[in-house]
Structures are given as C-alpha cells and as structure tokens.
Motif scaffolding. Structure first.
Motif, PDB file in Angstrom:
ATOM      1  N   SER A  14       0.920  -1.368  -0.152  1.00 61.67           N
ATOM      2  CA  SER A  14       0.080  -0.283   0.026  1.00 61.67           C
ATOM      3  C   SER A  14       0.926   1.778  -0.407  1.00 61.67           C
ATOM      4  CB  SER A  14      -0.695   0.024   1.192  1.00 61.67           C
ATOM      5  OG  SER A  14      -0.248  -0.081   2.390  1.00 61.67           O
ATOM      6  N   PRO A  15       0.400   2.612  -0.576  1.00 63.60           N
ATOM      7  CA  PRO A  15       1.375   3.502  -0.426  1.00 63.60           C
ATOM      8  C   PRO A  15       1.299   4.098   0.698  1.00 63.60           C
ATOM      9  CG  PRO A  15      -0.861   3.717  -2.190  1.00 63.60           C
ATOM     10  CD  PRO A  15      -0.566   2.686  -1.330  1.00 63.60           C
ATOM     11  N   PHE A  16       2.340   4.617   0.750  1.00 64.79           N
ATOM     12  CA  PHE A  16       3.403   5.388   1.926  1.00 64.79           C
ATOM     13  C   PHE A  16       3.407   6.626   2.451  1.00 64.79           C
ATOM     14  CE2 PHE A  16       6.005   8.116   4.793  1.00 64.79           C
ATOM     15  CZ  PHE A  16       6.268   7.497   5.557  1.00 64.79           C
ATOM     16  N   ILE A  17       1.810   7.007   3.695  1.00 63.58           N
ATOM     17  CA  ILE A  17       1.990   7.828   3.924  1.00 63.58           C
ATOM     18  C   ILE A  17       2.307   8.786   5.213  1.00 63.58           C
ATOM     19  CG2 ILE A  17      -0.489   9.493   4.084  1.00 63.58           C
ATOM     20  CD1 ILE A  17      -2.087   7.077   3.301  1.00 63.58           C
ATOM     21  N   CYS A  18       2.508  10.380   4.612  1.00 58.92           N
ATOM     22  CA  CYS A  18       3.353  10.782   5.643  1.00 58.92           C
ATOM     23  C   CYS A  18       3.230  10.922   6.766  1.00 58.92           C
ATOM     24  CB  CYS A  18       4.066  12.149   5.510  1.00 58.92           C
ATOM     25  SG  CYS A  18       5.102  11.793   4.438  1.00 58.92           S
ATOM     26  N   PRO A  19       2.960  10.455   8.288  1.00 60.03           N
ATOM     27  CA  PRO A  19       2.344  10.192   9.742  1.00 60.03           C
ATOM     28  C   PRO A  19       1.737  11.920  10.127  1.00 60.03           C
ATOM     29  CG  PRO A  19       4.908   9.558  10.008  1.00 60.03           C
ATOM     30  CD  PRO A  19       4.658   9.712   8.645  1.00 60.03           C
ATOM     31  N   SER A  20       1.082  12.471  10.222  1.00 57.18           N
ATOM     32  CA  SER A  20       0.897  13.676  10.694  1.00 57.18           C
ATOM     33  C   SER A  20       1.106  13.945  12.227  1.00 57.18           C
ATOM     34  CB  SER A  20      -0.815  14.394  11.012  1.00 57.18           C
ATOM     35  OG  SER A  20      -1.650  13.141  11.728  1.00 57.18           O
TER      36      SER A  20
END
Length: 229
Positions: free
Chosen positions: A21-27
């Motif tokens: 799954s695409p990596f999403i930067c943590p908020s």
C-alpha cells in the motif's frame, strides 16, 4: 503511526499474501527523533525527522544525534515500523531494512557491482549488456565466463538488475543472491535522492514488488528528510 500487524507473525511467511500500500507521511510528529547525517567531512549536513518506532528498540538514540548513516526497520507492505515483538522473525516476514547514507552515482554503482559480481577490477570490466526481465527490470549479463572465487571454487551467486527512467538514466540498482545460494537469499536495492542516498534490503521473494519498494522508499525518505544544515 499504526504498527504493522497480523500476517507477518506466521511461522513461515506466505509471500503470496503480500499486500503493498502507498506510504503516507504520518501527521503526528510528537514521537519523532532528529538525526543529523554528516555524509562527508566538510559537506552539508542533512537533518532527518523520524518517528521513533522505526529505530531498533534495543538502541537508545538521543535527539539531534549526528551520524554517518542510519539504519531503520520497516514493514514492507506500507513502510510502517517493524513491530518490536517480530524482530526475531525478520526472515519469515516482509521485513525491510533501510540504510540512509551516501553513495557514488547510480551509473558508477552499477559498474562497481558488475565488477564485483564478475571478479574484475573497475578498470577491466567486460562488456555488459542488459536483457529485459519479466519484472520490468534490466538484468545485466556478460558473455565473459562467470567469476569463480579462487579460494572457495564457488561461482558468483549474485544477480544484478537496474531500472532506468524515460531519459535512460539509471534510477535503481538491485543486487540479489541467487535462489539456493544462502538459506535466506535477499536483495539490496540502491536509490538516491537530492539530499541523501539510501538502500533497502528485503527477501528475494519480494523482488516482484521492487517497484512498490522503490516508490514507498522514495516517499518515505522525502517525508523524513528536511533541510540541509
């Protein structure tokens, strides 16, 4: 940051269950640690802001630590932190180790590995040419005899792959141990970014997912890399 769970806990990992799954930067940056990479003496330093879960829990790092390189431990599906309780099971799951450091340009790196694989010096590398692989990579091969180690009498057990962009520039260099050469054959996947170079290590079984690894690694490094100092 949501830790990776579930299927990696199996005694023998079934690679067919790998779901990238695409990596999403943590908020949430509340747990981030700052690591400063000093890649070359006198060169600009690079500041990294990395969630603490990516570090080996057995190594205690202080904030603003300066290092020449940094290893992170990652779950390959979505590039979330590798769960600490699964550290003993790295060979049985989609474990990825990523090293942030400094390398020579990708073209030179490909020649370097070609010389190592064939046992030639960098100034005497035989003519290599690329053959397409079913994975969308180019595999570098040569008509020269395969290298045999004079001490062990063992032939080279490594394959060399590259990927190019639309302009023909090498963007990825991947070396993989051949099946059966070692108990757990793996790959080293080299890439670069404007501020820091990196390579990721993963099981040979995950090579069909090299593009997912490449995309997520680049997104991950872009997310944690801030400005030079």
């Amino acid at each position: 940051m949501v830790a990776a769970t579930s299927r990696a806990t199996a005694e023998i990992y079934d690679v067919s269950t790998f779901e990238p799954s695409p990596f999403i930067c943590p908020s949430d940056h509340s747990t981030n640690l700052t690591v400063i990479l000093e890649l070359q003496p006198g060169a600009e330093k690079v500041r990294l802001s990395i969630p603490s879960g990516y570090f080996d829990p057995r190594v205690k790092l202080r904030d603003n630590t300066t290092r020449r390189g940094q290893v992170l431990r990652i779950h390959g599906e979505g590039f979330t932190p590798w769960p600490p309780e699964l550290l003993p099971k790295r060979q049985e799951g989609p474990y990825v180790g990523i090293l942030l450091t400094d390398y020579i340009p990708m073209d030179d790196l490909a020649v370097h590995h070609a010389s190592l694989i064939r046992g030639y010096t960098a100034t005497n590398v035989p003519e290599f040419y690329a053959v397409d692989s079913i994975l969308g990579l180019e595999t570098l091969v040569s008509d020269a005899p395969p290298f045999r180690d004079p001490e062990t009498n063992v032939y080279s057990d490594t394959d060399l792959h590259i990927s190019r962009n639309s302009s023909g520039q090498i963007t990825d260099v991947i070396t993989c141990k051949k099946p059966g050469s070692v108990p757990y054959p793996g790959c080293r996947h080299y890439m670069e970014s404007p501020l820091v170079d990196f390579d990721i290590g993963y099981s040979l079984k995950l090579l069909p997912h090299w593009q997912d690894m490449s995309n997520n690694a680049r997104a991950f490094v872009s997310c944690i890399t801030s400005n030079s100092l």
